[in-house]
Design a protein around this motif. Structure first.
Motif, PDB file in Angstrom:
ATOM      1  N   PHE A  27       0.821  -1.218   0.000  1.00  0.00           N
ATOM      2  CA  PHE A  27       0.000   0.000   0.000  1.00  0.00           C
ATOM      3  C   PHE A  27       0.851   1.263   0.000  1.00  0.00           C
ATOM      4  N   THR A  62      -8.776   1.730   3.603  1.00  0.00           N
ATOM      5  CA  THR A  62      -9.281   2.776   2.718  1.00  0.00           C
ATOM      6  C   THR A  62      -9.707   3.971   3.569  1.00  0.00           C
ATOM      7  N   GLU A 115     -12.622   5.170   3.935  1.00  0.00           N
ATOM      8  CA  GLU A 115     -13.799   4.744   4.678  1.00  0.00           C
ATOM      9  C   GLU A 115     -13.417   3.887   5.890  1.00  0.00           C
ATOM     10  N   ASP A 116     -12.519   2.905   5.658  1.00  0.00           N
ATOM     11  CA  ASP A 116     -12.128   1.983   6.725  1.00  0.00           C
ATOM     12  C   ASP A 116     -11.390   2.701   7.850  1.00  0.00           C
ATOM     13  N   ASN A 117     -10.570   3.703   7.482  1.00  0.00           N
ATOM     14  CA  ASN A 117      -9.863   4.457   8.507  1.00  0.00           C
ATOM     15  C   ASN A 117     -10.847   5.120   9.462  1.00  0.00           C
ATOM     16  N   GLU A 142     -14.018   7.411  -1.086  1.00  0.00           N
ATOM     17  CA  GLU A 142     -14.201   6.483   0.045  1.00  0.00           C
ATOM     18  C   GLU A 142     -13.331   5.244  -0.060  1.00  0.00           C
ATOM     19  N   LYS A 143     -13.219   4.716  -1.287  1.00  0.00           N
ATOM     20  CA  LYS A 143     -12.542   3.422  -1.462  1.00  0.00           C
ATOM     21  C   LYS A 143     -11.051   3.568  -1.751  1.00  0.00           C
ATOM     22  N   LYS A 144     -10.535   4.799  -1.686  1.00  0.00           N
ATOM     23  CA  LYS A 144      -9.105   4.984  -1.981  1.00  0.00           C
ATOM     24  C   LYS A 144      -8.273   4.716  -0.743  1.00  0.00           C
ATOM     25  N   HIS A 145      -7.017   4.321  -0.996  1.00  0.00           N
ATOM     26  CA  HIS A 145      -6.073   4.152   0.104  1.00  0.00           C
ATOM     27  C   HIS A 145      -5.283   5.448   0.286  1.00  0.00           C
ATOM     28  N   GLU A 148      -2.929   6.978  -2.247  1.00  0.00           N
ATOM     29  CA  GLU A 148      -3.469   7.501  -3.511  1.00  0.00           C
ATOM     30  C   GLU A 148      -3.980   8.935  -3.351  1.00  0.00           C
TER      31      GLU A 148
END
Lengths: 279, 296
Positions: A275, B121, B123-125, B159-162, B165
């Motif tokens: 990542f 991501t 969102e996950d964070n 939302e789905k980006k890490h 990015e």
């Protein structure tokens, strides 16, 4: 304006020999050329008897390689076994020993890495055991297990454990303190911190440890099998007793290719967990 | 030592306001040096370091407080103690009449280097924070809170980006969303825009001003930027240089809200405050530099 015209000129220049402009294509060209040169040198050298007596020619070796690859699975007893079977025997031993080593090394590494005291206390053991040659364990394994199969697995286990253990402990001990501050300010439990933050954060280190371990396991099995009776290592040993050099070269090539494939599986796994971090 | 409440011109009672949400009372922090037996044998001893000395500060609810001072003056040390990540050597930190004994979700923290988990991501964070603080909340409601805060910081679509990015500014938006999503009483920001380029920085300051108008939470922010402090804060705490850093002065920023950079920059009070802060910061920074030259 000047810069635009200059870049235009460069682009036109590139299109003239665009095939050689691409770095990858140039590398491929160099690879093919050097390989051809090497094979020609080998062929000519063997025919002119430049090398040791009885050294096979490149064409003879490639012919043998083709035969072994197209007839991988036959079984005429332990001393005349298809290379496919031998490969599967070696891979099976590696898979068992390596999986067992990883199942021990990863949890142990996490435990050691979490506690700075444990990290310092157990480091001497690891540093002492890590540099021991795998073959030094062979007599001990044979004495303890009195079985070549189990000894092979044991040697894989004991020698491929250390890189994973060291890397896991290092990764866990060096998780960015910021991540831990985040979990602390949120009031996360110890359990949640370990499984949701510490292990994922250390995963690039863990996977590169697993990659090194896999390389070692594959190195070790060939050496160990020379004394164990089956597998690729024994295939080489057997051909040495037959004094048939082309088959030894075929086996060396196949061992290299399989090692390469195993390594590239782990390399892509490494990329998958990075990542954007460099590992 | 200057009495903070006296500067405010309110109560003469020393260093204590009844209405305060957070009281910092006589707080001193000493980082102990290495001088144990083992260190003496290995000759790796070091002296105690007095980071901050006798700090008194009362912060009332729904105020935006900025702490400004030369580098190495113990601003982060003070903020970490409010966060509960480290503890004062002496003195008390009192939040809603309860002493602070450790970190807790009543205080949300925004880090200078974002501290986002790279494997999660956007969102996950944020969901990780909500899940940790409210483990019993229904998934549906967790999702709603996450979505709300992504919208609040203007990251819908990412939302789905890490994190790798995203640009620095976008990452810090995630950091702010994560801190706000747990609905803390106090938001702590440790130089939140310090790692950003000037343009992104200005843009994010405006965003924080907009978000603050919506949420009106108590905020304690550390900064090096005078303009940032003047744009965002109700009160500015100016600290002296370390070691033994103290509070030099607390300025009230009288501008109405919502604030706009272009508008407040026209006000005469803006320039007076700015000049005063510059004087203070230049004096302290020069002293720090001189001390460094002498040390070498």
């Amino acid at each position: 304006m000047t810069s635009r015209s200059r870049s235009g000129k460069r682009r036109r220049g590139e299109s003239v020999n665009s095939l050689l402009a691409n770095e990858t294509l140039r590398a491929i060209a160099l690879f093919v050329a050097s390989l051809a040169l090497f094979l020609i040198f080998w062929e000519v050298g063997a025919n002119m008897k430049w090398f040791a007596k009885g050294m096979p020619t490149a064409s003879k070796t490639l012919e043998e390689l083709w035969w072994w690859v197209t007839h991988p699975f036959f079984d005429n007893g332990p001393n005349d076994l298809g290379i496919g079977w031998n490969l599967l025997i070696s891979l099976r031993r590696v898979a068992i020993g390596y999986t067992a080593a990883s199942l021990i090394a990863v949890p142990l590494g996490v435990l050691i890495g979490i506690s700075p005291v444990a990290y310092k206390a157990f480091n001497p053991y690891v540093q002492l055991l890590k540099p021991i040659s795998p073959l030094a364990w062979l007599p001990l394994g044979l004495y303890i297990f009195r079985d070549s199969e189990q000894t092979g697995v044991f040697i894989i286990l004991i020698s491929s454990m250390w890189p994973t253990l060291v890397n896991t402990a290092f990764g866990v001990a060096n998780v960015s303190p910021e991540y831990l501050d985040v979990t602390k300010t949120l009031g996360a439990s110890r359990f949640r911190t370990i499984f949701k933050v510490i292990i994922p954060a250390a995963l690039p280190n863990i996977v590169s440890g697993l990659r090194i371990s896999m390389g070692i396991a594959w190195l070790v099995i060939v050496a160990a099998e020379m004394l164990l009776g089956t597998g690729l290592g024994y295939f080489i040993w057997n051909e040495w007793n037959n004094l048939y050099i082309p088959n030894i070269l075929v086996a060396i090539f196949i061992i290299g290719i399989v090692g390469l494939l195993l390594d590239s599986i782990f390399a892509s796994f490494e990329r998958f967990v990075s990542f954007g971090r460099k590992s | 030592m200057m009495d903070v409440t006296a500067v405010n011109g309110t109560m003469p009672k020393p260093g204590y306001l009844e209405s305060a949400q957070l009281s910092i009372r006589n707080v001193t922090k000493v980082f102990p040096g290495k001088k144990g037996l083992f260190n003496r044998i290995t000759r790796q001893t070091s002296r105690d370091f007095l980071a901050i000395e006798d700090i008194n500060l009362d912060i009332e609810p729904n105020t935006f407080v900025t702490i400004i001072g030369p580098s190495g003056c113990g601003k982060s040390t003070l903020l970490n103690m409010v966060a509960g990540l480290s503890f004062p050597t002496s003195g008390d930190l009192i939040l809603n009449n309860q002493p602070i004994t450790g970190p807790g979700p009543d205080r949300g923290m925004v880090f200078q280097t974002y501290a986002l988990m790279p494997w999660m991501t956007v969102e996950d964070n944020i969901r990780f924070a909500v899940e940790t603080v409210y483990p019993r909340m229904s998934l549906q409601q967790q999702r709603r809170i996450v979505k709300e805060h992504i919208q609040l910081v203007g990251l819908s679509g990412a939302e789905k980006k890490h994190p790798h990015e995203l640009s620095g500014g976008m990452r810090q938006r995630v950091g702010i969303a994560r801190a706000l999503a747990i609905d803390p009483q106090i938001l702590l920001m440790d130089e939140p825009f310090g790692a950003l380029d000037a343009l992104t920085r200005g843009f994010l300051q405006d965003e924080v001003e907009r978000i603050w108008e919506q949420k009106r939470k108590t905020v304690i922010m550390i900064t090096h930027s005078i303009d940032e402090a003047l744009l965002l804060s109700d009160r500015i705490v100016m600290m002296t240089r370390g070691p033994a850093a103290r509070i030099d002065e607390v300025l009230d920023v009288p501008f109405g809200r919502p604030r706009q950079r272009e508008v407040i920059e026209q006000l005469p009070a803006y320039h007076e405050l700015k000049a005063e802060m510059e004087r203070h910061l230049f004096r302290e920074t020069r002293a720090v530099e001189e001390a460094r030259v002498l040390a070498k």
